[in-house]
Design a protein around this motif. Structure first.
Motif, short mmCIF file in Angstrom:
data_model
loop_
_atom_site.label_atom_id
_atom_site.label_comp_id
_atom_site.label_asym_id
_atom_site.label_seq_id
_atom_site.Cartn_x
_atom_site.Cartn_y
_atom_site.Cartn_z
N ASP A 242 0.85 -1.19 0.00
CA ASP A 242 0.00 0.00 0.00
C ASP A 242 0.89 1.24 0.00
O ASP A 242 1.54 1.53 1.01
CB ASP A 242 -0.90 0.00 1.24
CG ASP A 242 -1.84 1.19 1.29
OD1 ASP A 242 -1.81 2.01 0.35
OD2 ASP A 242 -2.60 1.30 2.26
N PRO A 243 0.94 2.02 -1.10
CA PRO A 243 1.81 3.19 -1.15
C PRO A 243 1.42 4.27 -0.14
O PRO A 243 2.24 5.12 0.20
CB PRO A 243 1.66 3.69 -2.59
CG PRO A 243 0.36 3.12 -3.06
CD PRO A 243 0.22 1.80 -2.36
N ASN A 244 0.18 4.25 0.34
CA ASN A 244 -0.21 5.22 1.36
C ASN A 244 0.54 4.98 2.66
O ASN A 244 0.71 5.91 3.46
CB ASN A 244 -1.72 5.13 1.62
CG ASN A 244 -2.54 5.60 0.44
OD1 ASN A 244 -2.27 6.65 -0.12
ND2 ASN A 244 -3.54 4.82 0.06
N GLN A 245 1.00 3.74 2.87
CA GLN A 245 1.78 3.42 4.05
C GLN A 245 3.28 3.50 3.78
O GLN A 245 4.03 3.98 4.62
CB GLN A 245 1.43 2.03 4.57
CG GLN A 245 0.02 1.91 5.12
CD GLN A 245 -0.28 0.53 5.65
OE1 GLN A 245 0.08 -0.47 5.02
NE2 GLN A 245 -0.93 0.44 6.78
N THR A 246 3.71 3.01 2.62
CA THR A 246 5.14 2.95 2.35
C THR A 246 5.71 4.26 1.82
O THR A 246 6.90 4.51 1.93
CB THR A 246 5.44 1.84 1.32
OG1 THR A 246 4.74 2.12 0.10
CG2 THR A 246 5.01 0.49 1.85
N HIS A 247 4.86 5.12 1.22
CA HIS A 247 5.31 6.39 0.64
C HIS A 247 4.36 7.51 1.12
O HIS A 247 3.60 8.07 0.33
CB HIS A 247 5.32 6.33 -0.88
CG HIS A 247 6.29 5.34 -1.45
ND1 HIS A 247 6.12 3.99 -1.33
CD2 HIS A 247 7.44 5.52 -2.14
CE1 HIS A 247 7.13 3.37 -1.92
NE2 HIS A 247 7.95 4.27 -2.41
N PRO A 248 4.41 7.85 2.40
CA PRO A 248 3.41 8.77 2.94
C PRO A 248 3.78 10.26 2.87
O PRO A 248 2.97 11.10 3.28
CB PRO A 248 3.32 8.34 4.40
CG PRO A 248 4.70 7.88 4.73
CD PRO A 248 5.25 7.27 3.46
N VAL A 302 5.15 11.09 -4.23
CA VAL A 302 5.23 11.00 -2.77
C VAL A 302 6.44 10.13 -2.44
O VAL A 302 6.91 9.36 -3.26
CB VAL A 302 3.94 10.44 -2.15
CG1 VAL A 302 2.83 11.47 -2.21
CG2 VAL A 302 3.50 9.16 -2.86
N TRP A 303 6.90 10.25 -1.19
CA TRP A 303 8.22 9.72 -0.84
C TRP A 303 8.16 8.79 0.35
O TRP A 303 7.29 8.91 1.22
CB TRP A 303 9.18 10.89 -0.60
CG TRP A 303 9.29 11.76 -1.82
CD1 TRP A 303 8.47 12.81 -2.14
CD2 TRP A 303 10.20 11.58 -2.90
NE1 TRP A 303 8.83 13.32 -3.36
CE2 TRP A 303 9.89 12.59 -3.85
CE3 TRP A 303 11.24 10.70 -3.15
CZ2 TRP A 303 10.60 12.73 -5.04
CZ3 TRP A 303 11.96 10.83 -4.33
CH2 TRP A 303 11.63 11.83 -5.26
N SER A 304 9.14 7.88 0.42
CA SER A 304 9.16 6.82 1.44
C SER A 304 10.18 7.10 2.54
O SER A 304 10.97 8.04 2.46
CB SER A 304 9.52 5.49 0.77
OG SER A 304 10.89 5.51 0.36
N GLY A 305 10.16 6.22 3.55
CA GLY A 305 11.18 6.29 4.59
C GLY A 305 12.57 6.03 4.06
O GLY A 305 13.56 6.55 4.60
#
Length: 339
Positions: A242-248, A302-305
């Motif tokens: 889910d990119p909403n979780q991995t790239h918030p 959008v960007w990730s950790g």
């Protein structure tokens, strides 16, 4: 009844014994119930070590006493929260990452009685492996005790070799009564990894695969945990990332997080959106799915950790060099447009 006296020295001694027992159990050539017993012992080692650290720092390790009941010491989960809150992890080591690693093992231990029909050894292995190394650093920093003094480095990683593809794709065929519990555990584990990665934590401290020489070969992320669960061999379910979780993170939030974490010498200059733009041009970050994601109908990334960690790790000198190259690139582009 007076509060029991607790010796941090005895807690540390018992903690080391538990960890050494865990390693010994895991490395037995033939051992039934290997993963479950090992996880129980590793979690016990961490619980005692965390309580010893709290005791050493003068923090409480007991719950508030209830009338007519004996004193109760903190459970592993609560001891971990207190160590995180009081920032008792070693300097230079990301406490969020260590906490995520221990939390994953605690969750497995708590569910072990319900997961007896599922073979999750390959999933747990990277967390156990990394937890031993994290534990060594923690005990050495807090109590000047080195786990390696009691065991050879060849055994420290918990095995002679890493299993093939330990997390990226796992197939399990548990009994039908266990499937829901297995899926629930996997979903919790995915969420933990996604949240930790999104926070910009060091994923190498959460779960990683090491060869027998302790050279890191892979850090696990939420994106790696794509799992299929077959129910009685008839149906396969695949959980997508889910990119909403991995790239918030938006660019603005990304830069805020990076600047908040860049506190080391040579890494303390405040960055701007221009620096991010220059880095994206230099390294093509927008094309890297571990760093950036854009919906097919969207206009911005959008960007990730992982992007947070990558930007935090670069020095001020490195950014200065990229700025210079990017300025020259823009000048050349402008000159070409006028020609």
């Amino acid at each position: 009844m007076p509060k029991p006296y607790v010796s941090s020295r005895r807690l540390v001694a018992n903690s080391l014994s538990a960890m050494l027992s865990a390693i010994e159990v895991y490395n037995k050539p033939r051992m039934e119930y290997r993963d479950e017993v090992t996880v129980v012992l590793v979690v016990n080692a961490w619980e005692l070590a965390l309580k010893a650290a709290l005791r050493q720092a003068g923090k409480r390790i007991f719950y508030t006493k209830k009338r007519n009941q004996p004193y109760r010491t903190l459970a592993a989960e609560d001891a971990l929260k207190q160590v995180v809150n009081h920032k008792l992890f070693p300097p230079g080591v990301d406490g969020t990452s260590l906490a995520a690693n221990v939390t994953a093992l605690i969750e497995y231990r708590n569910r072990a009685v319900h997961l007896y029909a599922a073979d999750l050894g390959e999933m747990v292995y990277p967390f156990l492996q990394t937890s031993v190394l994290n534990y060594r650093d923690f005990i050495l920093d807090r109590f000047n005790k080195d786990l390696a003094d009691s065991i050879t480095w060849q055994l420290l990683p918990l095995g002679a070799k890493a299993p093939t593809e330990p997390i990226q794709f796992m197939k399990a065929e548990p009994a039908s009564s266990a499937v829901a519990e297995v899926q629930d555990f996997i979903e919790d584990l995915r969420n933990l990894l996604d949240e930790t990665q999104a926070a910009g934590a060091d994923m190498q401290r959460v779960a990683a695969v090491y060869d027998v020489h302790l050279h890191s070969t892979k850090a696990v992320t939420g994106a790696d945990l794509v799992v299929s669960v077959a129910q009685e061999g008839e149906r396969v379910m695949v959980k997508k990332t889910d990119p909403n979780q991995t790239h918030p993170y938006t660019v603005t939030k990304l830069i805020q997080l990076v600047n908040a974490k860049r506190k080391d010498p040579g890494k303390n200059q405040a960055l701007t959106s221009y620096d991010h733009q220059a880095l994206c041009w230099k390294e093509d970050l927008r094309a890297n799915p571990r760093m950036a994601w854009k919906h097919s109908n969207g206009s911005t990334h959008v960007w990730s950790g992982d992007a947070v960690r990558h930007m935090v790790g670069l020095t001020d000198d490195h950014y200065e060099a990229i700025r210079g190259e990017y300025r020259e690139h823009l000048r050349a582009k402008k000159t070409l447009a006028k020609a």
